[in-house]
Design a protein around this motif. Sequence first.
Motif, short mmCIF file in Angstrom:
data_model
loop_
_atom_site.label_atom_id
_atom_site.label_comp_id
_atom_site.label_asym_id
_atom_site.label_seq_id
_atom_site.Cartn_x
_atom_site.Cartn_y
_atom_site.Cartn_z
N LEU A 1 0.85 -1.19 0.00
CA LEU A 1 0.00 0.00 0.00
C LEU A 1 0.88 1.24 0.00
O LEU A 1 1.93 1.26 0.65
CB LEU A 1 -0.92 0.02 1.23
N THR A 2 0.47 2.28 -0.74
CA THR A 2 1.27 3.49 -0.83
C THR A 2 0.43 4.77 -0.71
O THR A 2 0.97 5.82 -0.42
CB THR A 2 2.02 3.56 -2.18
N ARG A 3 -0.85 4.67 -0.97
CA ARG A 3 -1.66 5.88 -1.06
C ARG A 3 -2.53 6.08 0.18
O ARG A 3 -2.94 5.12 0.84
CB ARG A 3 -2.54 5.82 -2.30
N PHE A 4 -2.79 7.36 0.46
CA PHE A 4 -3.56 7.75 1.65
C PHE A 4 -4.86 6.96 1.75
O PHE A 4 -5.16 6.38 2.80
CB PHE A 4 -3.85 9.25 1.58
N ASP A 5 -5.63 6.91 0.66
CA ASP A 5 -6.92 6.23 0.71
C ASP A 5 -6.77 4.73 0.92
O ASP A 5 -7.62 4.09 1.54
CB ASP A 5 -7.77 6.54 -0.52
N GLU A 6 -5.67 4.15 0.43
CA GLU A 6 -5.42 2.72 0.66
C GLU A 6 -5.18 2.45 2.15
O GLU A 6 -5.72 1.50 2.71
CB GLU A 6 -4.22 2.24 -0.15
N PHE A 7 -4.33 3.29 2.77
CA PHE A 7 -4.07 3.14 4.20
C PHE A 7 -5.35 3.34 5.00
O PHE A 7 -5.64 2.57 5.92
CB PHE A 7 -3.00 4.13 4.68
N GLN A 8 -6.10 4.35 4.65
CA GLN A 8 -7.33 4.65 5.38
C GLN A 8 -8.33 3.49 5.26
O GLN A 8 -8.93 3.08 6.25
CB GLN A 8 -7.95 5.95 4.88
N PRO B 1 -5.90 17.35 -8.14
CA PRO B 1 -5.18 17.97 -7.02
C PRO B 1 -3.92 17.17 -6.70
O PRO B 1 -3.79 16.01 -7.10
CB PRO B 1 -6.17 17.86 -5.86
N VAL B 2 -2.99 17.80 -5.99
CA VAL B 2 -1.74 17.13 -5.64
C VAL B 2 -2.05 15.98 -4.68
O VAL B 2 -2.72 16.16 -3.67
CB VAL B 2 -0.74 18.12 -4.99
N ARG B 3 -1.59 14.82 -5.06
CA ARG B 3 -1.72 13.62 -4.22
C ARG B 3 -0.37 12.92 -4.18
O ARG B 3 0.38 12.96 -5.15
CB ARG B 3 -2.80 12.68 -4.75
N HIS B 4 -0.10 12.30 -3.02
CA HIS B 4 1.20 11.68 -2.81
C HIS B 4 1.09 10.18 -2.53
O HIS B 4 0.10 9.72 -1.98
CB HIS B 4 1.92 12.32 -1.61
N GLU B 5 2.15 9.49 -2.91
CA GLU B 5 2.36 8.12 -2.46
C GLU B 5 3.33 8.20 -1.29
O GLU B 5 4.19 9.07 -1.23
CB GLU B 5 3.02 7.28 -3.55
N TYR B 6 3.19 7.26 -0.36
CA TYR B 6 4.08 7.18 0.79
C TYR B 6 4.86 5.88 0.67
O TYR B 6 4.28 4.80 0.62
CB TYR B 6 3.27 7.21 2.09
N LEU B 7 6.16 6.02 0.57
CA LEU B 7 7.05 4.87 0.33
C LEU B 7 8.05 4.76 1.48
O LEU B 7 8.44 5.76 2.08
CB LEU B 7 7.78 5.06 -1.00
N LEU B 8 8.47 3.53 1.74
CA LEU B 8 9.44 3.30 2.82
C LEU B 8 10.82 3.75 2.40
O LEU B 8 11.26 3.51 1.27
CB LEU B 8 9.47 1.82 3.18
#
Length: 179
Positions: free
Chosen positions: A36-43, A75-82
């Motif tokens: 998982l990398t995206r805000f909505d995926e984590f949520q 809109p600006v959206r981010h992926e969160y990576l380790l």
Amino acid sequence: MQRTHFDHMACPIAQSLERIGEWWSMLIVRDAFRGLTRFDEFQHSLGISPTMLTRRLNTLVRNDIMFKQPYQTRPVRHEYLLTERGLALFPVLISLLDWGNRLLDDDRIAIVPVHRHSGKAVTPQVIDRQSGERLTYHNVNIITTARCAGTGNKPQRDAHREISAPYQHQQPYNRTGNE
């Protein structure tokens, strides 16, 4: 509830907990290892409030556990990576997974680590890099150095305390009664 801070403690465990110690953070990191990398995926995975998820992701980014990278501009959206530091948490997570699988009697738990290439189940263990010996509380003492105790900058041999010494004579817990 006010969060307790450990930033004043000169202990690697306390400092690690200061950076990633809240349970949501470890679950976010777990999900990142799952891809998982995206805000909505984590949520969606965690059922966490957007405000709490934002706070935890910001803390993980600030502490160099994750980094964010834009994947959309409007809109600006981010992926969160380790990061490398985040990837280094894998042994901690796999150890927690193994502990839970072996010692928690919970029929809902159904997570098995498998080798990526062979597909065979693996059994994690902590070993010493130099000797290859399995590390347990029976053969390792945790030494508090003078530096960790806050009495100076360098560890001093005569200023240490063996934390695990009282446990040396206990038998290991064995849920099955075998061994």
